[in-house]
Design an enzyme around this catalytic site. Structure first.
Site, PDB file in Angstrom:
ATOM      1  N   PRO A   1     -43.016  32.798  -3.530  1.00  0.00           N
ATOM      2  CA  PRO A   1     -43.252  31.675  -4.645  1.00  0.00           C
ATOM      3  C   PRO A   1     -41.838  30.847  -4.985  1.00  0.00           C
ATOM      4  CG  PRO A   1     -43.752  33.889  -5.492  1.00  0.00           C
ATOM      5  CD  PRO A   1     -43.007  34.045  -4.213  1.00  0.00           C
TER       6      PRO A   1
ATOM      7  N   CYS B   1     -36.371  36.169 -10.701  1.00  0.00           N
ATOM      8  CA  CYS B   1     -35.741  34.561 -10.958  1.00  0.00           C
ATOM      9  C   CYS B   1     -34.208  34.875 -11.436  1.00  0.00           C
ATOM     10  CB  CYS B   1     -36.669  33.952 -11.739  1.00  0.00           C
ATOM     11  SG  CYS B   1     -35.800  32.064 -11.927  1.00  0.00           S
TER      12      CYS B   1
ATOM     13  N   LYS C   1     -42.045  41.177  -7.471  1.00  0.00           N
ATOM     14  CA  LYS C   1     -41.106  40.889  -6.767  1.00  0.00           C
ATOM     15  C   LYS C   1     -39.709  40.937  -7.646  1.00  0.00           C
ATOM     16  CE  LYS C   1     -39.350  37.171  -3.566  1.00  0.00           C
ATOM     17  NZ  LYS C   1     -38.413  36.653  -4.236  1.00  0.00           N
TER      18      LYS C   1
ATOM     19  N   GLY D   1     -35.239  37.839   1.906  1.00  0.00           N
ATOM     20  CA  GLY D   1     -33.766  37.394   2.103  1.00  0.00           C
ATOM     21  C   GLY D   1     -33.228  37.297   3.412  1.00  0.00           C
ATOM     22  N   ASP D   2     -32.619  36.114   4.035  1.00  0.00           N
ATOM     23  CA  ASP D   2     -32.134  35.585   5.275  1.00  0.00           C
ATOM     24  C   ASP D   2     -33.261  35.622   6.217  1.00  0.00           C
ATOM     25  OD1 ASP D   2     -30.120  35.057   3.343  1.00  0.00           O
ATOM     26  OD2 ASP D   2     -28.659  37.024   4.442  1.00  0.00           O
TER      27      ASP D   2
ATOM     28  N   GLY E   1     -38.981  32.672   2.134  1.00  0.00           N
ATOM     29  CA  GLY E   1     -38.917  31.696   0.913  1.00  0.00           C
ATOM     30  C   GLY E   1     -38.171  30.276   1.528  1.00  0.00           C
ATOM     31  N   ARG E   2     -36.694  30.509   1.509  1.00  0.00           N
ATOM     32  CA  ARG E   2     -36.054  29.167   1.919  1.00  0.00           C
ATOM     33  C   ARG E   2     -36.199  28.831   3.174  1.00  0.00           C
ATOM     34  NH1 ARG E   2     -30.431  30.604   0.494  1.00  0.00           N
ATOM     35  NH2 ARG E   2     -30.916  32.528   0.861  1.00  0.00           N
TER      36      ARG E   2
END
Length: 377
Positions: A20, A107, A147, A210-211, A233-234
């Site tokens: 998300p 977050c 999360k 992550g990464d 995510g990113r």
């Protein structure tokens, strides 16, 4: 072939989840990612505030709208008050608004941690337990997942305690972003923490986050940590086709990696902007909302700074398409464009409520103002 991920009654094959992201993972972006994956994986809504949901805030009710083809429908909730979280979860269950509920304890943004929410909250072990208990009991047959991050900072690590509390309260799976709140998105994600959590809570699936910038990163994370799946995510910003790569990799087709030329990327950009306009109900507002994605889609391509600026201020589909058509659309996928994208800031001081760190077990009284009254971050 990978082992499928079981989230309550839902089998997620391959074990790949869209993280998300506020203002990003709305229905149009989820549609794009799902199309590229062939409908495989799990695609979670952007963060929905429990108070705004209970109060039936107009913007929030739009954010929880799912396309008819979305199954399972996955909502991420943010809340800091056990009673409000419980009400929101019961509303989702009773009104059949979703098939899966994820709780946000990861977050790191100040407006959330300042109120004791997001990645600040697991430090208060008893408050975390109370929220999870209300959510699981209110959800009925719906699976509840969470999360989280490693902790607030290196001196206040919480993920192992939080993982054990989650198991005890009936949470179905846990996703761990291998950074602290203080790191935001800086430095390198600590995959060893994901492995430690998996060893600590073998009873339920653990997902790593992550990464993950490529499908190979996802396979490597599973190999190195023993986690049951990955949350991306990113890595998919301006690159929704990463989900076709992830499906191919987990199905053993590592040669099927997407390398779209700029012409294909431009077509996806216009489709993304079109979907946003249809979703919002206004073409201009859809294109304006799309502006934030332009730089991510064009990362690595030879596009001059003036043209980048021009594309980032378009306000109609025709303007966007005509600008893209002026580019050299035969450019192949750039070398290095698979790498990091999105925010990379780190080492920020975490803004917390006064006295938050004094007692990790004190079930801090959380005032009504701690419940954000709008959703989407």
């Amino acid at each position: 072939m990978s082992t499928p991920l079981q989230i309550g009654p839902h089998t997620v094959r391959p074990p790949v989840v869209l993280a998300p992201m506020a203002g990003i993972t709305n229905a149009p972006f989820r549609t794009l990612c799902r199309e590229f994956s062939g409908g495989k994986g799990l695609f979670v809504s952007e963060m929905i505030t429990t108070r705004a949901l209970v109060e039936r805030n107009e913007k929030t009710m739009q954010l929880i709208h799912f396309d008819e083809t979305e199954r399972p429908r996955s909502i991420q909730l943010y809340g800091v008050d056990p009673a409000t979280v419980g009400k929101a979860v019961r509303m989702i269950a009773e009104e059949d608004l979703a098939d899966h509920i994820d709780l946000n304890f990861g977050c790191p943004v100040p407006k959330v941690t300042r109120k004791g929410g997001g990645s600040a909250l697991p430090y208060k072990r008893n408050l975390l337990r109370a929220i999870l208990r209300e959510a699981v009991s209110g959800a009925g047959d719906l699976p509840v997942t969470m999360k989280m991050r490693k902790g607030i900072d290196d001196d206040h690590i919480t993920f192992l305690d939080a993982g054990r509390i989650a198991v005890e309260e009936g949470v179905t799976s846990i996703a761990l972003h291998g950074r602290t709140a203080a790191q935001h998105y800086g430095g390198t994600a600590d995959w060893d923490a994901i492995a430690r959590l998996k060893e600590h809570v073998p009873e339920i699936p653990v997902l790593g986050n992550g990464d993950i910038w490529s499908a190979e990163d996802a396979l490597r994370m599973v190999r190195e940590t023993g986690c049951d799946g990955v949350v991306v995510g990113r890595g998919c910003l301006g690159r929704p086709w990463l989900f076709s790569d992830l499906v191919a990799a987990f199905e053993g087709r590592t040669e099927d990696i997407a390398r779209p030329a700029l012409r294909e990327v431009a077509d996806v950009m216009v489709r993304h902007a079109t979907l946003l306009g249809e979703w919002i109900g206004d073409e201009a507002r859809g294109v304006i909302d799309f502006r934030k994605h332009v730089a991510w889609y064009l990362k690595g391509f030879a596009v001059g700074s003036e043209m980048r600026k021009r594309l980032a201020i378009t306000s109609s589909l025709e303007e966007l398409r005509s600008g893209l058509d002026e580019l050299d659309l035969d450019q192949p996928w750039p070398v290095g464009a698979d790498g990091p994208r999105g925010r990379t800031s780190g080492n920020n001081r975490v803004v917390l409520p006064d006295g938050w760190l004094k007692d990790p077990y004190d079930c801090a009284w959380v005032g009504e103002d701690a419940e954000l009254d709008t959703s989407g971050g």
